[in-house]
Design a protein around this motif. Structure first.
Motif, PDB file in Angstrom:
ATOM      1  N   MET B   1    -100.195 -79.679-107.486  1.00 29.43           N
ATOM      2  CA  MET B   1     -99.617 -80.994-107.249  1.00 29.43           C
ATOM      3  C   MET B   1     -99.143 -81.131-105.805  1.00 29.43           C
ATOM      4  O   MET B   1     -98.546 -80.222-105.247  1.00 29.43           O
ATOM      5  CB  MET B   1     -98.437 -81.204-108.205  1.00 29.43           C
ATOM      6  N   SER B   2     -99.420 -82.251-105.202  1.00 27.60           N
ATOM      7  CA  SER B   2     -99.015 -82.433-103.807  1.00 27.60           C
ATOM      8  C   SER B   2     -97.506 -82.642-103.733  1.00 27.60           C
ATOM      9  O   SER B   2     -96.867 -83.012-104.714  1.00 27.60           O
ATOM     10  CB  SER B   2     -99.734 -83.650-103.222  1.00 27.60           C
ATOM     11  N   ALA B   3     -96.954 -82.428-102.551  1.00 27.10           N
ATOM     12  CA  ALA B   3     -95.503 -82.562-102.348  1.00 27.10           C
ATOM     13  C   ALA B   3     -95.053 -83.994-102.633  1.00 27.10           C
ATOM     14  O   ALA B   3     -93.955 -84.223-103.115  1.00 27.10           O
ATOM     15  CB  ALA B   3     -95.145 -82.180-100.927  1.00 27.10           C
ATOM     16  N   LYS B   4     -95.907 -84.944-102.372  1.00 27.27           N
ATOM     17  CA  LYS B   4     -95.583 -86.343-102.561  1.00 27.27           C
ATOM     18  C   LYS B   4     -95.220 -86.629-104.020  1.00 27.27           C
ATOM     19  O   LYS B   4     -94.374 -87.465-104.301  1.00 27.27           O
ATOM     20  CB  LYS B   4     -96.788 -87.177-102.144  1.00 27.27           C
ATOM     21  N   ASN B   5     -95.869 -85.904-104.929  1.00 26.15           N
ATOM     22  CA  ASN B   5     -95.673 -86.185-106.340  1.00 26.15           C
ATOM     23  C   ASN B   5     -94.711 -85.221-107.035  1.00 26.15           C
ATOM     24  O   ASN B   5     -94.614 -85.233-108.254  1.00 26.15           O
ATOM     25  CB  ASN B   5     -97.018 -86.168-107.063  1.00 26.15           C
ATOM     26  N   ALA B   6     -94.006 -84.409-106.247  1.00 21.59           N
ATOM     27  CA  ALA B   6     -93.148 -83.373-106.846  1.00 21.59           C
ATOM     28  C   ALA B   6     -92.124 -83.967-107.812  1.00 21.59           C
ATOM     29  O   ALA B   6     -91.795 -83.356-108.821  1.00 21.59           O
ATOM     30  CB  ALA B   6     -92.439 -82.584-105.755  1.00 21.59           C
ATOM     31  N   ALA B   7     -91.619 -85.160-107.503  1.00 21.61           N
ATOM     32  CA  ALA B   7     -90.576 -85.744-108.343  1.00 21.61           C
ATOM     33  C   ALA B   7     -91.150 -86.631-109.450  1.00 21.61           C
ATOM     34  O   ALA B   7     -90.420 -87.137-110.295  1.00 21.61           O
ATOM     35  CB  ALA B   7     -89.621 -86.570-107.473  1.00 21.61           C
ATOM     36  N   LEU B   8     -92.461 -86.828-109.437  1.00 18.98           N
ATOM     37  CA  LEU B   8     -93.076 -87.747-110.395  1.00 18.98           C
ATOM     38  C   LEU B   8     -93.472 -87.022-111.673  1.00 18.98           C
ATOM     39  O   LEU B   8     -94.235 -86.064-111.648  1.00 18.98           O
ATOM     40  CB  LEU B   8     -94.316 -88.397-109.760  1.00 18.98           C
ATOM     41  N   GLN B   9     -92.968 -87.510-112.809  1.00 17.49           N
ATOM     42  CA  GLN B   9     -93.336 -86.903-114.077  1.00 17.49           C
ATOM     43  C   GLN B   9     -94.680 -87.458-114.531  1.00 17.49           C
ATOM     44  O   GLN B   9     -95.031 -88.598-114.211  1.00 17.49           O
ATOM     45  CB  GLN B   9     -92.231 -87.156-115.097  1.00 17.49           C
ATOM     46  N   HIS B  10     -95.424 -86.638-115.281  1.00 15.09           N
ATOM     47  CA  HIS B  10     -96.844 -86.948-115.495  1.00 15.09           C
ATOM     48  C   HIS B  10     -97.085 -88.230-116.284  1.00 15.09           C
ATOM     49  O   HIS B  10     -98.147 -88.825-116.182  1.00 15.09           O
ATOM     50  CB  HIS B  10     -97.535 -85.761-116.172  1.00 15.09           C
ATOM     51  N   PHE B  12     -95.735 -91.097-115.894  1.00 11.02           N
ATOM     52  CA  PHE B  12     -95.533 -92.343-115.135  1.00 11.02           C
ATOM     53  C   PHE B  12     -96.658 -92.534-114.125  1.00 11.02           C
ATOM     54  O   PHE B  12     -97.206 -91.562-113.604  1.00 11.02           O
ATOM     55  CB  PHE B  12     -94.187 -92.311-114.409  1.00 11.02           C
ATOM     56  N   GLU B  13     -96.952 -93.813-113.855  1.00  8.97           N
ATOM     57  CA  GLU B  13     -98.004 -94.143-112.886  1.00  8.97           C
ATOM     58  C   GLU B  13     -97.586 -93.741-111.471  1.00  8.97           C
ATOM     59  O   GLU B  13     -98.343 -93.122-110.743  1.00  8.97           O
ATOM     60  CB  GLU B  13     -98.272 -95.653-112.908  1.00  8.97           C
ATOM     61  N   ASP B  14     -96.378 -94.160-111.103  1.00  7.33           N
ATOM     62  CA  ASP B  14     -95.901 -93.858-109.754  1.00  7.33           C
ATOM     63  C   ASP B  14     -94.373 -93.807-109.767  1.00  7.33           C
ATOM     64  O   ASP B  14     -93.737 -94.062-110.795  1.00  7.33           O
ATOM     65  CB  ASP B  14     -96.398 -94.909-108.749  1.00  7.33           C
ATOM     66  N   LEU B  15     -93.780 -93.487-108.620  1.00  2.00           N
ATOM     67  CA  LEU B  15     -92.315 -93.340-108.541  1.00  2.00           C
ATOM     68  C   LEU B  15     -91.602 -94.657-108.832  1.00  2.00           C
ATOM     69  O   LEU B  15     -90.523 -94.661-109.404  1.00  2.00           O
ATOM     70  CB  LEU B  15     -91.919 -92.820-107.158  1.00  2.00           C
ATOM     71  N   GLY B  16     -92.214 -95.770-108.438  1.00  2.00           N
ATOM     72  CA  GLY B  16     -91.602 -97.068-108.692  1.00  2.00           C
ATOM     73  C   GLY B  16     -91.458 -97.331-110.184  1.00  2.00           C
ATOM     74  O   GLY B  16     -90.400 -97.739-110.652  1.00  2.00           O
ATOM     75  N   TYR B  19     -88.817 -95.047-111.661  1.00  2.00           N
ATOM     76  CA  TYR B  19     -87.468 -95.501-111.329  1.00  2.00           C
ATOM     77  C   TYR B  19     -87.061 -96.686-112.205  1.00  2.00           C
ATOM     78  O   TYR B  19     -85.956 -96.710-112.763  1.00  2.00           O
ATOM     79  CB  TYR B  19     -87.415 -95.891-109.849  1.00  2.00           C
ATOM     80  N   GLU B  20     -87.967 -97.665-112.341  1.00  2.81           N
ATOM     81  CA  GLU B  20     -87.696 -98.840-113.175  1.00  2.81           C
ATOM     82  C   GLU B  20     -87.370 -98.435-114.607  1.00  2.81           C
ATOM     83  O   GLU B  20     -86.479 -98.993-115.244  1.00  2.81           O
ATOM     84  CB  GLU B  20     -88.926 -99.759-113.192  1.00  2.81           C
ATOM     85  N   SER B  21     -88.123 -97.465-115.130  1.00  2.00           N
ATOM     86  CA  SER B  21     -87.902 -97.006-116.507  1.00  2.00           C
ATOM     87  C   SER B  21     -86.524 -96.384-116.656  1.00  2.00           C
ATOM     88  O   SER B  21     -85.816 -96.636-117.633  1.00  2.00           O
ATOM     89  CB  SER B  21     -88.973 -95.987-116.910  1.00  2.00           C
ATOM     90  N   ALA B 181     -84.812 -88.378-100.361  1.00  2.00           N
ATOM     91  CA  ALA B 181     -84.979 -89.818-100.170  1.00  2.00           C
ATOM     92  C   ALA B 181     -85.978 -90.370-101.189  1.00  2.00           C
ATOM     93  O   ALA B 181     -85.915 -91.537-101.570  1.00  2.00           O
ATOM     94  CB  ALA B 181     -85.452 -90.095 -98.751  1.00  2.00           C
ATOM     95  N   GLU B 182     -86.885 -89.507-101.656  1.00  2.00           N
ATOM     96  CA  GLU B 182     -87.900 -89.941-102.613  1.00  2.00           C
ATOM     97  C   GLU B 182     -87.359 -90.007-104.038  1.00  2.00           C
ATOM     98  O   GLU B 182     -87.753 -90.856-104.829  1.00  2.00           O
ATOM     99  CB  GLU B 182     -89.048 -88.929-102.564  1.00  2.00           C
ATOM    100  N   TYR B 183     -86.445 -89.091-104.366  1.00  2.00           N
ATOM    101  CA  TYR B 183     -85.956 -89.003-105.740  1.00  2.00           C
ATOM    102  C   TYR B 183     -84.453 -88.756-105.769  1.00  2.00           C
ATOM    103  O   TYR B 183     -83.986 -87.641-105.554  1.00  2.00           O
ATOM    104  CB  TYR B 183     -86.679 -87.870-106.477  1.00  2.00           C
ATOM    105  N   SER B 184     -83.697 -89.836-106.055  1.00  2.00           N
ATOM    106  CA  SER B 184     -82.241 -89.695-106.165  1.00  2.00           C
ATOM    107  C   SER B 184     -81.754 -90.348-107.455  1.00  2.00           C
ATOM    108  O   SER B 184     -80.583 -90.654-107.602  1.00  2.00           O
ATOM    109  CB  SER B 184     -81.574 -90.365-104.958  1.00  2.00           C
ATOM    110  N   THR B 185     -82.677 -90.546-108.399  1.00  2.00           N
ATOM    111  CA  THR B 185     -82.386 -91.319-109.614  1.00  2.00           C
ATOM    112  C   THR B 185     -81.149 -90.834-110.384  1.00  2.00           C
ATOM    113  O   THR B 185     -80.332 -91.669-110.773  1.00  2.00           O
ATOM    114  CB  THR B 185     -83.625 -91.337-110.525  1.00  2.00           C
TER     115      THR B 185
END
Lengths: 100, 214
Positions: B1-10, B12-16, B19-21, B181-185
């Motif tokens: 997995m790339s660093a960009k997606n480290a905080a993204l759980q599988h 979800f489509e994207d971080l946005g 976050y909304e969820s 900055a990418e993931y502070s939920t």
């Protein structure tokens, strides 16, 4: 970054407004205004709560879906309070003789 | 997995979307909390409209100075919490921990003042139950006011204690560098909880401390 970052200045302004309104509500509480005391106290509390929800809780900058969720909470709270109190506050309004 | 997606759980489509969820889920919980406290406020309204004079007497026995200080302390803790969220969104680890610590200190100050108030009420026999010793006018109805006082402020204080525990948990996560900055939920969602608890107090303060002061 998916979320909206709010400038710190806004947080300080809201904080100042909340402190100011707290001082006002204490001051007004010591003045005899009859039934208006409650109206003013709850009005100020609701203003403060609205500021917290819109700015500290970022709802002003949130999606319509979040707006709907927040609104539904207060809508059902209003239903709970209104219907129950419309019962309690109107008891004894009729002057019909009691059958017992 | 790339660093960009480290905080993204599988799932979800994207971080946005992720976050909304989280935000919607947190608000679903808070809506439940609004109605939970709403029940307590409703009980208060019903009994206050039945015994307005006794509620004024009960209220006038509370310490408005300590209640006012606590209101200011709690609003200040909401400011420091909002700033903790601000720095979490910037991914500044040191400042997240700094402002979470300040929030924890202010929250603990609130609870400390509450302990002083509770022990004062205890020594003056204003705790409903066997020990209730108030014998002035409308004693039975004043007892009802104090039942609401302890139920409502007690439930509020319980939320503060749980919040304090969660702050410690967030501080540990922050120290481990989990927030960027990418993931502070988690910090943001806890902020919502903390501000909600502040709102409950914003209503409790005038309804319990400020009636019958004039």
């Amino acid at each position: 970054m998916p979320q909206h970052t709010i400038p710190k200045r806004i947080y300080y302004i809201i904080f100042g407004a909340l402190m100011f309104l707290t001082a006002i509500t204490i001051w007004v509480a010591f003045i005899d205004l009859g039934a208006f005391s409650d109206v003013i106290a709850l009005g100020i509390a609701t203003t403060k709560a609205t500021l917290v929800i819109l700015y500290f809780m970022h709802v002003r900058y949130s999606s319509k879906l979040t707006w709907a969720a927040v609104f539904s909470g207060f809508l059902f709270l209003a239903i709970l309070l209104t219907i129950t109190m419309s019962d309690y506050l109107t008891r004894g309004w009729d002057s019909l003789p009691k059958p017992w | 997995m790339s660093a960009k997606n480290a905080a993204l759980q599988h799932h979800f489509e994207d971080l946005g979307q992720q976050y909304e969820s989280s935000q919607l889920g947190m608000w679903a919980f808070l809506v439940q909390e609004i109605l939970f406290f709403g029940g307590l406020f409703l009980g208060y309204l019903v009994y206050r409209s039945s015994y307005p004079e006794a509620f004024k007497i009960g209220s006038s026995l509370l310490d408005v100075k300590l209640g006012g200080i606590n209101t200011a302390v709690l609003i200040a803790s909401s400011l420091t919490m909002a700033l903790a969220v601000y720095w979490a969104q910037k991914g500044d680890k040191k400042k997240i921990i700094l402002f979470l610590t300040l929030t924890l200190i202010l929250g603990s100050t609130f609870l400390g003042i509450k302990v002083v108030e509770y022990s004062h009420k205890w020594h003056h026999g204003l705790v409903p139950g066997e020990m209730f010793a108030y014998s002035g006018p409308l004693a039975d109805q004043v007892r009802i006011f104090y039942s609401f006082y302890f139920a409502m402020t007690g439930m509020h204080a319980l939320h503060m204690i749980i919040g304090a525990g969660l702050i410690v948990w967030l501080m540990v996560k922050a120290a481990r560098g989990r927030f960027t900055a990418e993931y502070s939920t988690p910090v943001e969602m806890f902020g919502l909880y903390w501000h909600f608890v502040d709102i409950v107090w914003i209503y409790l303060f005038p309804l319990l401390y400020l009636i019958g002061r004039s």
